[in-house]
Design a protein around this motif. Sequence first.
Motif, PDB file in Angstrom:
ATOM      1  N   ASN A  55       0.796  -1.357  -0.019  1.00  0.00           N
ATOM      2  CA  ASN A  55      -0.047  -0.151   0.093  1.00  0.00           C
ATOM      3  C   ASN A  55       1.011   1.173  -0.042  1.00  0.00           C
ATOM      4  O   ASN A  55       0.774   2.146  -0.793  1.00  0.00           O
ATOM      5  N   LYS A  58       2.385   1.943  -3.491  1.00  0.00           N
ATOM      6  CA  LYS A  58       1.265   2.279  -4.340  1.00  0.00           C
ATOM      7  C   LYS A  58       0.846   3.640  -4.140  1.00  0.00           C
ATOM      8  O   LYS A  58       0.749   4.512  -4.966  1.00  0.00           O
ATOM      9  N   GLU A  59       0.938   4.225  -2.901  1.00  0.00           N
ATOM     10  CA  GLU A  59       0.546   5.476  -2.380  1.00  0.00           C
ATOM     11  C   GLU A  59       1.602   6.449  -3.015  1.00  0.00           C
ATOM     12  O   GLU A  59       1.189   7.800  -3.512  1.00  0.00           O
ATOM     13  N   GLY A  64       2.133   0.522  -9.659  1.00  0.00           N
ATOM     14  CA  GLY A  64       0.648   0.510 -10.020  1.00  0.00           C
ATOM     15  C   GLY A  64       0.233  -1.127 -10.259  1.00  0.00           C
ATOM     16  O   GLY A  64       0.970  -1.599 -11.029  1.00  0.00           O
ATOM     17  N   LEU A  65      -0.815  -1.421  -9.641  1.00  0.00           N
ATOM     18  CA  LEU A  65      -1.106  -3.162  -9.644  1.00  0.00           C
ATOM     19  C   LEU A  65      -2.653  -3.223 -10.353  1.00  0.00           C
ATOM     20  O   LEU A  65      -3.479  -2.210 -10.046  1.00  0.00           O
TER      21      LEU A  65
END
Length: 310
Positions: A55, A58-59, A64-65
Amino acid sequence: MKSDANQILYQKKGVTVSNLALDLLSKDVGDRIAPISCYQEEFQVSRGTMQNAFNYLKEIGAVGLTHHGHQGTYIEALDYGKLQENCVQQELMGIMPLPYSTTYEGFATAIYAQLDRLKFNMAYARGAVGRIQLVESGVYQFAVTSLYAAEHAMACGREIECLMEFGAGSYLSRHVLLLRDRQAEGICDGMRVAYDEDSLDQSRITENLIRGKKVEKVNIRTQQTIFALADGAIDAGVWNYDGTIEDRYLSQWNMVFLKEDEYNNQFSTAVIVIKKGSTTLARLLKKNITVDMTLRILSEVRSGRRRPYF
């Protein structure tokens, strides 16, 4: 006690983010990533810690998933710069011999070209023993040595492993023996012979050549061999055939190519070594560096078709 527990938890999260970022550096957009449970097992952390690490990356826009149900999770975006910023060691560091020959220049150029999208730097130092120790201690992530030096180090119990091997002639074309006496065919009793105790390759080859002979070993750096011959400080010395020798010296000295029983291809074969057990780093290097591309760029630099960059 509560403060200590929070600090330990914070450190564990930071280490997990660093390990995950390093793992993702070995991926490409479109790759399928392993399930969370596999990362848990590899990094020895809880599922919650692993999810928090994903997380966080990604933040900040490092990864990016996209999820495709039972087909798994795939990477749709990667920012290699941000990933490296979140590794404990934020720059990939390698170390290899001083680039005093076109072969070493070509090899360094090849590594830089293949790691161009990463934050990478190469250091240069004489002596394979020292380079291997620096990798074993974690100062550098990988080192370039001869196959002989790598296998000798592993046989002596060094905590390294040979990651990639580039074949005979990739480290240097071969060694030769330089003799001040143009009439001499080899090393004779009474000669003063260059001996670099910090260079495993040079010292072992020299030991082969002087075995059974009464000579004086003169401890000098390999790179000083030419000057020591010119100054009369030594009578003979092993030299990298790829190294530059001015014509005025070649006309004065005798250059002898070594026999098979004095030399073998392990000395001329380049390898990349890493610290034993560095599985994520191994994936990263193997993803970006290939034998074929390295040899192609090395050949281009040797032939003058590509300008060296290192």
